[in-house]
Design an enzyme around this catalytic site. Structure first.
Site, PDB file in Angstrom:
ATOM      1  N   ILE A 148      -4.495  19.981  94.354  1.00 21.69           N
ATOM      2  CA  ILE A 148      -4.173  19.625  92.966  1.00 21.69           C
ATOM      3  C   ILE A 148      -5.389  19.096  92.200  1.00 21.69           C
ATOM      4  O   ILE A 148      -5.435  19.205  90.977  1.00 21.69           O
ATOM      5  CB  ILE A 148      -3.002  18.617  92.927  1.00 21.69           C
ATOM      6  N   ASN A 164       1.318   4.694  94.712  1.00 24.24           N
ATOM      7  CA  ASN A 164       2.181   3.569  95.120  1.00 24.24           C
ATOM      8  C   ASN A 164       2.181   2.560  93.986  1.00 24.24           C
ATOM      9  O   ASN A 164       1.430   2.700  93.023  1.00 24.24           O
ATOM     10  CB  ASN A 164       1.714   2.959  96.442  1.00 24.24           C
ATOM     11  N   GLY A 213      -3.238  10.444 101.430  1.00 26.47           N
ATOM     12  CA  GLY A 213      -2.622  11.664 100.921  1.00 26.47           C
ATOM     13  C   GLY A 213      -3.215  12.145  99.613  1.00 26.47           C
ATOM     14  O   GLY A 213      -4.418  12.081  99.377  1.00 26.47           O
ATOM     15  N   ASP A 234      -2.916  10.900  96.689  1.00 23.09           N
ATOM     16  CA  ASP A 234      -3.458   9.764  95.926  1.00 23.09           C
ATOM     17  C   ASP A 234      -4.947   9.580  96.256  1.00 23.09           C
ATOM     18  O   ASP A 234      -5.812   9.482  95.360  1.00 23.09           O
ATOM     19  CB  ASP A 234      -2.638   8.512  96.309  1.00 23.09           C
ATOM     20  N   SER A 270       6.610  12.320  97.106  1.00 23.83           N
ATOM     21  CA  SER A 270       7.414  11.705  98.183  1.00 23.83           C
ATOM     22  C   SER A 270       7.534  12.551  99.454  1.00 23.83           C
ATOM     23  O   SER A 270       8.155  12.094 100.421  1.00 23.83           O
ATOM     24  CB  SER A 270       8.839  11.336  97.717  1.00 23.83           C
ATOM     25  N   GLY A 316       5.283  13.450 101.611  1.00 22.27           N
ATOM     26  CA  GLY A 316       4.326  13.141 102.676  1.00 22.27           C
ATOM     27  C   GLY A 316       4.773  11.904 103.423  1.00 22.27           C
ATOM     28  O   GLY A 316       5.850  11.905 104.039  1.00 22.27           O
TER      29      GLY A 316
HETATM   30  N1  AR6 Z   1      -3.225  18.552  96.694  1.00 26.05           N
HETATM   31  C1  AR6 Z   1      -1.902  18.861  96.737  1.00 26.05           C
HETATM   32  N2  AR6 Z   1      -1.041  18.294  97.613  1.00 26.05           N
HETATM   33  C2  AR6 Z   1      -1.538  17.408  98.490  1.00 26.05           C
HETATM   34  C3  AR6 Z   1      -2.907  17.021  98.518  1.00 26.05           C
HETATM   35  C4  AR6 Z   1      -3.763  17.640  97.561  1.00 26.05           C
HETATM   36  N3  AR6 Z   1      -5.063  17.359  97.511  1.00 26.05           N
HETATM   37  N4  AR6 Z   1      -3.078  16.095  99.518  1.00 26.05           N
HETATM   38  C5  AR6 Z   1      -1.863  15.905 100.091  1.00 26.05           C
HETATM   39  N5  AR6 Z   1      -0.945  16.701  99.484  1.00 26.05           N
HETATM   40  P1  AR6 Z   1       1.681  12.002 100.042  1.00 26.05           P
HETATM   41  P2  AR6 Z   1       4.049  10.505  99.107  1.00 26.05           P
HETATM   42  C6  AR6 Z   1       0.508  16.816  99.752  1.00 26.05           C
HETATM   43  O1  AR6 Z   1       1.797  11.366 101.389  1.00 26.05           O
HETATM   44  O2  AR6 Z   1       4.896  11.035 100.212  1.00 26.05           O
HETATM   45  C7  AR6 Z   1      -0.172   7.493  99.414  1.00 26.05           C
HETATM   46  O3  AR6 Z   1      -0.863   6.697 100.345  1.00 26.05           O
HETATM   47  C8  AR6 Z   1       1.038  16.349 101.087  1.00 26.05           C
HETATM   48  O4  AR6 Z   1       0.832  17.355 102.083  1.00 26.05           O
HETATM   49  O5  AR6 Z   1       0.342  12.089  99.429  1.00 26.05           O
HETATM   50  O6  AR6 Z   1       4.615  10.456  97.719  1.00 26.05           O
HETATM   51  C9  AR6 Z   1       0.203   6.727  98.155  1.00 26.05           C
HETATM   52  O7  AR6 Z   1      -0.730   5.719  97.837  1.00 26.05           O
HETATM   53  C10 AR6 Z   1       2.524  16.145 100.764  1.00 26.05           C
HETATM   54  O8  AR6 Z   1       3.223  17.403 100.819  1.00 26.05           O
HETATM   55  O9  AR6 Z   1       2.628  11.254  98.945  1.00 26.05           O
HETATM   56  C11 AR6 Z   1       1.538   6.153  98.509  1.00 26.05           C
HETATM   57  O10 AR6 Z   1       1.433   4.931  99.211  1.00 26.05           O
HETATM   58  C12 AR6 Z   1       2.508  15.689  99.308  1.00 26.05           C
HETATM   59  O11 AR6 Z   1       1.179  15.987  98.823  1.00 26.05           O
HETATM   60  C13 AR6 Z   1       2.153   7.192  99.407  1.00 26.05           C
HETATM   61  O12 AR6 Z   1       1.060   7.902 100.002  1.00 26.05           O
HETATM   62  C14 AR6 Z   1       2.793  14.211  99.090  1.00 26.05           C
HETATM   63  O13 AR6 Z   1       2.314  13.458 100.185  1.00 26.05           O
HETATM   64  C15 AR6 Z   1       2.976   8.195  98.627  1.00 26.05           C
HETATM   65  O14 AR6 Z   1       3.625   9.048  99.524  1.00 26.05           O
END
Ligand code: AR6
Length: 170
Positions: free
Chosen positions: A11, A24, A32, A34, A121, A123
């Protein structure tokens, strides 16, 4: 016609007006997507986040959204939203719906024409992707968001297939 495009990719590379961050509630970065967004945007994004009003340690409650400039990203804005932790938060469906709606509303109120979402959400917050896809696509299809081109940037073939199947079925 609601324009929804599903992309397999990172993204941070999206050429859109607003990129949505699955953040968060403290909004100071994390893992992730973020972490990837903050790394790609550079320290200006963190500085912008620190300026967002803080109440009791919280900049963005779950289900809400906040907007900042986007540092070094191609996008104009980052919209930070906090999705629910699926097994912990009550009413995760409502909270995930609100996260999408509030992000889309902020994009519209800031004159954006395009927006890119990750799978909020899905991940570390462990939302089942199939259910998340249904919520996200049904909200993006609403006529009130017709003016926006909505992109989903998904990180695996499996996620892309889930979102494509839901898009075709709804
Ligand atoms: N581009 C697109 N999608 C991605 C990328 C990227 N560069 N990197 C990861 N994903 P998550 P959450 C996907 O865990 O569940 C953070 O620490 C990943 O494979 O990033 O909402 C925040 O600070 C998954 O399918 O977000 C919060 O504390 C999706 O993005 C917490 O994680 C979301 O995964 C939020 O958790």
């Amino acid at each position: 016609m609601a324009t929804i495009k599903i992309i397999h990719g990172n993204i941070t590379k999206a050429s859109v007006d607003a990129i949505v961050n699955a953040a968060n509630s403290r909004m100071l970065g994390g893992g992730g997507v973020d972490g990837a967004i903050h790394r790609a945007a550079g320290p200006k994004l963190l500085e912008a986040c620190k300026k967002v009003k803080l109440e009791n340690g919280i900049r963005c409650p779950t289900g809400e959204a906040r907007i900042t400039k986007a540092g070094n990203l191609k996008a104009k804005y980052v919209i930070h939203t906090v999705g629910p932790r699926y097994t912990i938060d009550k009413n995760p469906e409502d909270l995930l719906s609100s996260a999408y709606k509030n992000s889309l509303d902020l994009a519209l109120s800031h004159g954006c024409e395009s927006i890119a979402f990750p799978a909020i959400s899905c991940g570390v917050f462990r939302y089942p992707p199939q259910k998340a896809a249904q919520i996200s696509i049904s909200i993006c299809k609403r006529s009130e968001y017709e003016a926006l081109i909505k992109y989903f940037y998904l990180f695996s073939d499996d996620m892309v297939n889930i979102w494509k199947d839901v898009l075709e079925s709804l």
